[in-house]
Design an enzyme around this catalytic site. Structure first.
Site, PDB file in Angstrom:
ATOM      1  N   ASP A  33       0.832  -1.207   0.000  1.00 23.05           N
ATOM      2  CA  ASP A  33       0.000   0.000   0.000  1.00 23.05           C
ATOM      3  C   ASP A  33       0.870   1.263   0.000  1.00 23.05           C
ATOM      4  O   ASP A  33       1.987   1.243   0.524  1.00 23.05           O
ATOM      5  CB  ASP A  33      -0.896  -0.026   1.248  1.00 23.05           C
ATOM      6  CG  ASP A  33      -2.071   0.918   1.120  1.00 23.05           C
ATOM      7  OD1 ASP A  33      -2.267   1.517   0.042  1.00 23.05           O
ATOM      8  OD2 ASP A  33      -2.805   1.079   2.120  1.00 23.05           O
ATOM      9  N   GLY A  34       0.331   2.331  -0.559  1.00 20.59           N
ATOM     10  CA  GLY A  34       0.997   3.632  -0.468  1.00 20.59           C
ATOM     11  C   GLY A  34       1.605   4.136  -1.771  1.00 20.59           C
ATOM     12  O   GLY A  34       2.291   5.156  -1.770  1.00 20.59           O
ATOM     13  N   ASN A  35       1.319   3.444  -2.857  1.00 16.39           N
ATOM     14  CA  ASN A  35       1.890   3.879  -4.146  1.00 16.39           C
ATOM     15  C   ASN A  35       1.411   5.275  -4.533  1.00 16.39           C
ATOM     16  O   ASN A  35       2.187   6.104  -5.007  1.00 16.39           O
ATOM     17  CB  ASN A  35       1.481   2.921  -5.265  1.00 16.39           C
ATOM     18  CG  ASN A  35       2.017   1.524  -5.073  1.00 16.39           C
ATOM     19  OD1 ASN A  35       2.923   1.319  -4.283  1.00 16.39           O
ATOM     20  ND2 ASN A  35       1.465   0.564  -5.793  1.00 16.39           N
ATOM     21  N   HIS A  50       2.673   3.217  -8.836  1.00 18.73           N
ATOM     22  CA  HIS A  50       2.457   1.790  -9.124  1.00 18.73           C
ATOM     23  C   HIS A  50       3.653   1.215  -9.886  1.00 18.73           C
ATOM     24  O   HIS A  50       4.085   0.097  -9.645  1.00 18.73           O
ATOM     25  CB  HIS A  50       1.176   1.587  -9.937  1.00 18.73           C
ATOM     26  CG  HIS A  50      -0.064   2.032  -9.215  1.00 18.73           C
ATOM     27  ND1 HIS A  50      -0.284   1.753  -7.886  1.00 18.73           N
ATOM     28  CD2 HIS A  50      -1.159   2.736  -9.630  1.00 18.73           C
ATOM     29  CE1 HIS A  50      -1.457   2.261  -7.514  1.00 18.73           C
ATOM     30  NE2 HIS A  50      -1.994   2.861  -8.551  1.00 18.73           N
ATOM     31  N   LEU A 144      10.996 -20.473  -4.630  1.00 20.30           N
ATOM     32  CA  LEU A 144       9.950 -19.606  -4.063  1.00 20.30           C
ATOM     33  C   LEU A 144       8.653 -19.679  -4.872  1.00 20.30           C
ATOM     34  O   LEU A 144       8.688 -19.625  -6.101  1.00 20.30           O
ATOM     35  CB  LEU A 144      10.441 -18.144  -4.073  1.00 20.30           C
ATOM     36  CG  LEU A 144       9.413 -17.124  -3.591  1.00 20.30           C
ATOM     37  CD1 LEU A 144       9.330 -17.114  -2.070  1.00 20.30           C
ATOM     38  CD2 LEU A 144       9.737 -15.720  -4.105  1.00 20.30           C
ATOM     39  N   ARG A 207      -5.549  -2.179   8.295  1.00 22.02           N
ATOM     40  CA  ARG A 207      -6.780  -2.938   8.051  1.00 22.02           C
ATOM     41  C   ARG A 207      -6.478  -4.038   7.036  1.00 22.02           C
ATOM     42  O   ARG A 207      -5.434  -4.006   6.375  1.00 22.02           O
ATOM     43  CB  ARG A 207      -7.899  -2.020   7.541  1.00 22.02           C
ATOM     44  CG  ARG A 207      -7.516  -1.201   6.337  1.00 22.02           C
ATOM     45  CD  ARG A 207      -8.668  -0.336   5.815  1.00 22.02           C
ATOM     46  NE  ARG A 207      -8.153   0.540   4.766  1.00 22.02           N
ATOM     47  CZ  ARG A 207      -7.758   1.784   4.965  1.00 22.02           C
ATOM     48  NH1 ARG A 207      -7.850   2.340   6.155  1.00 22.02           N
ATOM     49  NH2 ARG A 207      -7.270   2.496   3.969  1.00 22.02           N
ATOM     50  N   GLU A 220       0.642 -13.654  12.133  1.00 24.99           N
ATOM     51  CA  GLU A 220       1.220 -12.491  12.820  1.00 24.99           C
ATOM     52  C   GLU A 220       1.171 -11.293  11.879  1.00 24.99           C
ATOM     53  O   GLU A 220       1.520 -11.407  10.705  1.00 24.99           O
ATOM     54  CB  GLU A 220       2.682 -12.777  13.204  1.00 24.99           C
ATOM     55  CG  GLU A 220       2.841 -13.913  14.180  1.00 24.99           C
ATOM     56  CD  GLU A 220       2.206 -13.610  15.536  1.00 24.99           C
ATOM     57  OE1 GLU A 220       2.247 -12.444  15.970  1.00 24.99           O
ATOM     58  OE2 GLU A 220       1.660 -14.547  16.149  1.00 24.99           O
TER      59      GLU A 220
HETATM   60  C1  FPP Z   1      -2.252   0.254  -3.171  1.00 20.56           C
HETATM   61  O1  FPP Z   1      -1.686   1.534  -3.158  1.00 20.56           O
HETATM   62  C2  FPP Z   1      -1.626  -0.522  -4.205  1.00 20.56           C
HETATM   63  C3  FPP Z   1      -2.286  -1.095  -5.238  1.00 20.56           C
HETATM   64  C4  FPP Z   1      -3.753  -1.021  -5.405  1.00 20.56           C
HETATM   65  C5  FPP Z   1      -1.563  -1.814  -6.282  1.00 20.56           C
HETATM   66  C6  FPP Z   1      -0.359  -2.536  -5.852  1.00 20.56           C
HETATM   67  C7  FPP Z   1       0.421  -2.915  -7.027  1.00 20.56           C
HETATM   68  C8  FPP Z   1       1.760  -2.861  -7.095  1.00 20.56           C
HETATM   69  C9  FPP Z   1       2.606  -2.486  -5.955  1.00 20.56           C
HETATM   70  C10 FPP Z   1       2.479  -3.263  -8.294  1.00 20.56           C
HETATM   71  C11 FPP Z   1       2.172  -4.687  -8.584  1.00 20.56           C
HETATM   72  C12 FPP Z   1       3.174  -5.295  -9.376  1.00 20.56           C
HETATM   73  C13 FPP Z   1       2.959  -6.407 -10.083  1.00 20.56           C
HETATM   74  C14 FPP Z   1       4.122  -7.085 -10.610  1.00 20.56           C
HETATM   75  C15 FPP Z   1       1.645  -6.952 -10.376  1.00 20.56           C
HETATM   76  P1  FPP Z   1      -2.636   2.775  -3.384  1.00 20.56           P
HETATM   77  O2  FPP Z   1      -2.688   3.059  -4.848  1.00 20.56           O
HETATM   78  O3  FPP Z   1      -3.958   2.525  -2.772  1.00 20.56           O
HETATM   79  O4  FPP Z   1      -1.845   3.882  -2.622  1.00 20.56           O
HETATM   80  P2  FPP Z   1      -2.468   5.090  -1.794  1.00 20.56           P
HETATM   81  O5  FPP Z   1      -3.235   4.471  -0.659  1.00 20.56           O
HETATM   82  O6  FPP Z   1      -1.271   5.842  -1.351  1.00 20.56           O
HETATM   83  O7  FPP Z   1      -3.333   5.859  -2.728  1.00 20.56           O
END
Ligand code: FPP
Length: 253
Positions: A33-35, A50, A144, A207, A220
């Site tokens: 989370d947090g992208n 992302h 893995l 959450r 955990e």
């Molecule tokens: C949540 O952050 C993240 C997602 C919904 C997507 C996660 C996907 C990746 C990290 C890349 C995946 C890579 C592959 C190889 C499939 P958010 O967008 O909700 O962030 P925010 O809460 O800061 O808005």
């Protein structure tokens, strides 16, 4: 087996450098989370977060292999993520293809097997084809297990399991007496996988967001404020070290 965590440049950078991992979680699940916030902080579009997050996946796969984690389940796209603006949805769903285009040769070299959980059939063809190809290509690898939760939602997974069990009851393949926790587990997308030992969620949110509700019963949890694109081997090793200290009793004493 005892595994030394990596040597970081300074003790300040990694206060845990002298610690050893003696009890590595077999199955680690991560809510990445947090992208979006990472991108916003830099004045970039959300999708840049992302994209950066995708490259972190590769680093964490390598770290997981190094620390001898056996299963890494990553929440890449939830059944709720369809509610995002269409261009972001499409970007997210194109990421698996891009990731595999860049990293599949390395994953093969590292003996990684790719699998998915979630409603695979409802994904767009460009996602399905790339992922299906990678699943086929890596199916005999026994290193893995890299398990992407793609179009995954735990409540719909449980609902699906109930429907499948009811069908099998109708067809006399299952009897009421056979329905127990093991049987239900067999009807989930995670059939055959051990439950996660450790759940990590980045970005400070605390959450589950409809992730693995059944499977996380005795897992955990470890939370960090670090945003997923900033997550790295050092933060990962902190989670693994913290896991060592947890006394898992599974309801016993
Ligand atoms: C949540 O952050 C993240 C997602 C919904 C997507 C996660 C996907 C990746 C990290 C890349 C995946 C890579 C592959 C190889 C499939 P958010 O967008 O909700 O962030 P925010 O809460 O800061 O808005």
């Amino acid at each position: 087996m005892s595994i030394k965590i990596p040597f970081f440049r300074s003790k300040q950078e990694n206060p845990l450098q002298d610690n050893e991992l003696t009890n590595v979680p077999e199955h680690v699940a991560i809510i990445m989370d947090g992208n979006g916030r990472w991108a916003k902080k830099r004045g970039l579009p959300r999708v840049a977060g992302h994209k950066a997050g995708m490259d972190v996946v590769k680093n964490i796969v390598e770290a997981a292999i190094k620390y001898n984690v056996k299963i890494l389940t990553l929440f890449a796209f939830s059944t709720e993520n369809w509610k995002r603006p269409q261009p972001e949805v499409e970007f997210l769903l194109r990421l698996p293809k891009e990731f595999l285009h860049i990293y599949l040769p390395d994953l093969m070299k590292n003996n990684v097997r790719i699998e998915t959980i979630g409603d695979f059939d409802s994904l767009p063809p460009y996602t399905k084809e790339a992922v299906q190809y990678a699943k086929e290509k890596t199916k005999d690898n026994d290193g893995l297990l890299l398990n992407f939760a793609l179009n995954y939602g735990s409540r719909s997974e449980i609902m699906r399991a109930i429907k499948l069990i009811m069908n099998d009851l109708d067809d006399d393949k299952v009897s009421m007496d056979n329905i127990d926790e093991d049987l239900i587990s067999k009807y989930l997308y995670t059939e055959g996988l051990s439950d996660p030992d450790l759940l990590i969620r980045t970005s400070g949110e605390k959450r589950l967001s409809n992730f693995l509700l059944w499977q996380l019963a005795y897992t955990e949890f470890w939370f960090t404020d670090v945003l997923w694109p900033d997550f790295d081997e050092q933060v990962f090793s902190e989670a693994l070290l913290e896991y060592q200290k947890r006394a898992r009793r599974f309801g016993g004493i």
